[in-house]
Design a protein around this motif. Structure first.
Motif, PDB file in Angstrom:
ATOM      1  N   HIS A  20       0.848  -1.195   0.000  1.00  0.00           N
ATOM      2  CA  HIS A  20       0.000   0.000   0.000  1.00  0.00           C
ATOM      3  C   HIS A  20       0.879   1.237   0.000  1.00  0.00           C
ATOM      4  N   ASP A  21       0.420   2.287  -0.623  1.00  0.00           N
ATOM      5  CA  ASP A  21       1.160   3.543  -0.657  1.00  0.00           C
ATOM      6  C   ASP A  21       0.612   4.471   0.434  1.00  0.00           C
ATOM      7  N   HIS A  22       1.419   4.741   1.468  1.00  0.00           N
ATOM      8  CA  HIS A  22       0.960   5.620   2.558  1.00  0.00           C
ATOM      9  C   HIS A  22       1.402   7.067   2.376  1.00  0.00           C
ATOM     10  N   ASP A  23       2.071   7.348   1.277  1.00  0.00           N
ATOM     11  CA  ASP A  23       2.552   8.714   1.073  1.00  0.00           C
ATOM     12  C   ASP A  23       1.414   9.645   0.678  1.00  0.00           C
ATOM     13  N   LEU A  24       1.460  10.866   1.205  1.00  0.00           N
ATOM     14  CA  LEU A  24       0.484  11.875   0.795  1.00  0.00           C
ATOM     15  C   LEU A  24       0.834  12.410  -0.584  1.00  0.00           C
ATOM     16  N   VAL A  25       2.101  12.426  -0.864  1.00  0.00           N
ATOM     17  CA  VAL A  25       2.563  12.916  -2.174  1.00  0.00           C
ATOM     18  C   VAL A  25       3.656  11.971  -2.643  1.00  0.00           C
ATOM     19  N   PRO A  26       3.872  11.913  -3.937  1.00  0.00           N
ATOM     20  CA  PRO A  26       5.003  11.093  -4.392  1.00  0.00           C
ATOM     21  C   PRO A  26       6.303  11.749  -3.966  1.00  0.00           C
ATOM     22  N   GLU A  27       7.340  10.914  -3.833  1.00  0.00           N
ATOM     23  CA  GLU A  27       8.649  11.502  -3.551  1.00  0.00           C
ATOM     24  C   GLU A  27       8.984  12.416  -4.721  1.00  0.00           C
ATOM     25  N   THR A  28       9.360  13.613  -4.409  1.00  0.00           N
ATOM     26  CA  THR A  28       9.581  14.552  -5.508  1.00  0.00           C
ATOM     27  C   THR A  28      10.582  15.612  -5.086  1.00  0.00           C
ATOM     28  N   VAL A  29      11.124  16.284  -6.046  1.00  0.00           N
ATOM     29  CA  VAL A  29      12.017  17.392  -5.750  1.00  0.00           C
ATOM     30  C   VAL A  29      11.185  18.669  -5.834  1.00  0.00           C
ATOM     31  N   VAL A  30      11.105  19.390  -4.734  1.00  0.00           N
ATOM     32  CA  VAL A  30      10.363  20.651  -4.704  1.00  0.00           C
ATOM     33  C   VAL A  30      11.375  21.764  -4.936  1.00  0.00           C
ATOM     34  N   PRO A  31      11.054  22.767  -5.745  1.00  0.00           N
ATOM     35  CA  PRO A  31      12.051  23.833  -5.965  1.00  0.00           C
ATOM     36  C   PRO A  31      12.559  24.399  -4.640  1.00  0.00           C
ATOM     37  N   GLY A  32      13.875  24.420  -4.473  1.00  0.00           N
ATOM     38  CA  GLY A  32      14.467  24.944  -3.246  1.00  0.00           C
ATOM     39  C   GLY A  32      14.672  23.895  -2.169  1.00  0.00           C
ATOM     40  N   VAL A  33      14.112  22.716  -2.373  1.00  0.00           N
ATOM     41  CA  VAL A  33      14.317  21.632  -1.398  1.00  0.00           C
ATOM     42  C   VAL A  33      14.627  20.352  -2.178  1.00  0.00           C
ATOM     43  N   LEU A  34      15.782  19.794  -1.921  1.00  0.00           N
ATOM     44  CA  LEU A  34      16.178  18.571  -2.622  1.00  0.00           C
ATOM     45  C   LEU A  34      15.875  17.371  -1.742  1.00  0.00           C
ATOM     46  N   TYR A  35      15.354  16.335  -2.341  1.00  0.00           N
ATOM     47  CA  TYR A  35      15.095  15.085  -1.617  1.00  0.00           C
ATOM     48  C   TYR A  35      15.782  13.965  -2.370  1.00  0.00           C
ATOM     49  N   GLU A  36      16.599  13.240  -1.649  1.00  0.00           N
ATOM     50  CA  GLU A  36      17.424  12.237  -2.322  1.00  0.00           C
ATOM     51  C   GLU A  36      17.611  11.046  -1.395  1.00  0.00           C
ATOM     52  N   LYS A  37      17.502   9.851  -1.946  1.00  0.00           N
ATOM     53  CA  LYS A  37      17.804   8.652  -1.145  1.00  0.00           C
ATOM     54  C   LYS A  37      19.207   8.175  -1.500  1.00  0.00           C
ATOM     55  N   ARG A  38      20.098   8.227  -0.519  1.00  0.00           N
ATOM     56  CA  ARG A  38      21.478   7.799  -0.765  1.00  0.00           C
ATOM     57  C   ARG A  38      21.691   6.427  -0.158  1.00  0.00           C
ATOM     58  N   PRO A  39      22.357   5.538  -0.876  1.00  0.00           N
ATOM     59  CA  PRO A  39      22.564   4.185  -0.346  1.00  0.00           C
ATOM     60  C   PRO A  39      23.172   4.208   1.059  1.00  0.00           C
ATOM     61  N   ALA A  40      22.632   3.371   1.942  1.00  0.00           N
ATOM     62  CA  ALA A  40      23.170   3.281   3.306  1.00  0.00           C
ATOM     63  C   ALA A  40      24.507   2.541   3.283  1.00  0.00           C
ATOM     64  N   ARG A  41      25.321   2.854   4.262  1.00  0.00           N
ATOM     65  CA  ARG A  41      26.622   2.181   4.386  1.00  0.00           C
ATOM     66  C   ARG A  41      26.741   1.582   5.778  1.00  0.00           C
ATOM     67  N   ALA A  42      27.343   0.415   5.835  1.00  0.00           N
ATOM     68  CA  ALA A  42      27.654  -0.210   7.125  1.00  0.00           C
ATOM     69  C   ALA A  42      28.811   0.560   7.759  1.00  0.00           C
ATOM     70  N   PRO A  43      29.048   0.374   9.074  1.00  0.00           N
ATOM     71  CA  PRO A  43      30.159   1.105   9.709  1.00  0.00           C
ATOM     72  C   PRO A  43      31.516   0.892   9.024  1.00  0.00           C
TER      73      PRO A  43
END
Ligand SMILES: CC(C)(COP(=O)(O)OP(=O)(O)OC[C@H]1O[C@@H](n2cnc3c(N)ncnc32)[C@H](O)[C@@H]1OP(=O)(O)O)[C@@H](O)C(=O)NCCC(=O)NCCSC(=O)C1=CCCCC1=O
Length: 379
Positions: free
Chosen positions: A18-41
């Protein structure tokens, strides 16, 4: 985990999510949203897991947030909070000068000044932004890439952790520019650093160094950022090589004065700013979070956020109403002064204001105009 055991575990997941997001992940002008790969220690990339990076991207105006950007931050935090594959949220700003210096003073001066009902609506968004940070289902790390002032300090203190490069400065601007720091600072500061220090930091508009902020518990950790001849050095404008003055008072983290300060500023000009240690420290913290039970970690956050949240929730509606009406009086004068004045002269005439009010002068256009830098300059 082997690829085989990972796919066996995945087989137990619902076929369609199910999609619980109110909005799709998106780039809003002036605000960057990015998923960066996680790294182990150990630095190894972790397949299928990410850290969400939310970046205020208005560096020309020190990453101050406009109304549109406030909306973007709320949406980005909602996306990070909901993302099943996100471990931690990193909140930062573009460049190396500022994390954020609060509300956009140009917008305040040119749109909201004298318009309390509009500012009241803006403050609904601002309050939702702070609440979105405090309610994020993922731990929030403020990556303090530069100064954190005014509302920037408030949204920074709403975060769970703050890691700063040591050239950053921390503090409030409102009482000098026509606002009260009631967008979170008056709620969070006493909880974080005690009532007396909160009074000093919240009211006097004298920024603290990152070293002082770390020493007093306002932030989690600091790293050097200035490189001279290829080597990192501590912020040269701050006392970092001794703890006490000749009278036994703590001076570690205070700004240098006089010739010492001038020499520090010269050194600053010679060097380059490198945020690689900041990024490493943020990754290190994300890596520590990765190696915990997600639900236990979230519950711990929820409990530890309570003192900040309780103060915030108790006050935010009153604060909104007060700030809206203040746009008719002090904010109207103060933000116009900052916006219209020159770099050396951008505050109102505080003495003239106090004298006028002492004489019973009403707040009107004439009083506002008389307080502005232009009036002082006789222009
Ligand atoms: C002390 C400063 C943060 C930094 O001073 P300095 O190092 O001298 O840099 P500047 O030359 O002033 O700044 C570089 C350029 O950035 C522009 N700038 C900086 N901050 C803002 C801002 N907040 N909005 C818009 N533009 C900004 C600055 O004008 C320069 O541009 P230019 O084109 O002239 O080169 C100092 O900049 C400063 O005091 N800034 C304003 C801080 C402030 O008053 N913020 C608002 C506080 S109130 C607030 O945030 C609130 C939040 C919610 C609740 C209610 C509320 O009031």
């Amino acid at each position: 985990m082997t690829a085989h055991s990972a796919s066996s575990l995945a087989a137990a997941a619902p076929a369609a999510l199910h999609d619980h997001d109110l909005v799709p992940e998106t780039v809003v002008p002036g605000v960057l949203y990015e998923k960066r790969p996680a790294r182990a220690p150990d630095g190894a990339l972790v397949p299928g897991l990410y850290n969400a990076w939310i970046t205020l991207d208005n560096p020309r105006q020190f990453n101050s947030y406009t109304t549109e950007m406030v909306k973007g931050v709320i949406l980005a935090f909602r996306a990070a909070s909901n993302a099943r594959d996100v471990v931690a949220t990193v909140f930062t700003g573009s460049g190396d000068k500022a994390f954020c210096t609060g509300g956009n003073t140009k917008e305040y001066a040119e749109y909201y000044a004298g318009n309390p009902q509009e500012y009241r609506q803006y403050m609904r968004l601002f309050n939702d932004m702070v609440s979105a940070i405090l309610g994020c289902d993922k731990p929030v790390i403020c990556r303090v890439n530069g100064m954190r002032i005014g509302g920037g300090q408030e949204i920074g203190m709403a975060c769970d952790f703050s890691v700063a490069q040591d050239l950053a400065r921390f503090g409030q601007a409102g009482p000098k520019h026509g606002s009260a720091p009631i967008g979170g600072a008056t709620d969070f500061l006493p909880v974080m650093i005690g009532a007396e220090r909160a009074m000093v930091s919240g009211s006097l508009c004298e920024p603290w160094s990152a070293h002082k902020a770390a020493r007093l518990g306002m932030i989690t950790d600091i790293v050097p950022a200035l490189k001279i001849d290829g080597a990192f050095v501590a912020n040269p404008t701050v006392i970092t090589d001794r703890y006490l003055d000749e009278y036994g008072r703590v001076i570690h983290g205070e700004f240098k004065t006089g010739a010492e300060a001038a020499a520090g500023r010269d050194l600053l000009k010679q060097g380059t700013v490198d945020l690689s240690l900041l990024d490493a420290k943020v990754e290190e913290l994300c890596g520590k979070i990765l190696l915990t039970f997600p639900d236990c970690f979230t519950k711990t956050l929820e409990e530890l956020r309570k003192p900040k949240l309780a103060a915030w929730n108790a006050n935010k509606e009153n604060s909104r109403a007060w700030l809206a009406l203040n746009m008719m009086t002090e904010a109207r004068a103060g933000f116009r002064a900052f916006n219209e004045g020159s770099k050396d002269d951008r505050e109102i005439d505080f003495i003239a204001l106090r004298q006028a009010l002492a004489a019973g002068t009403p707040w009107n256009e004439a009083l506002t105009e008389r307080l502005l830098p232009a009036a002082r300059a006789g222009r």
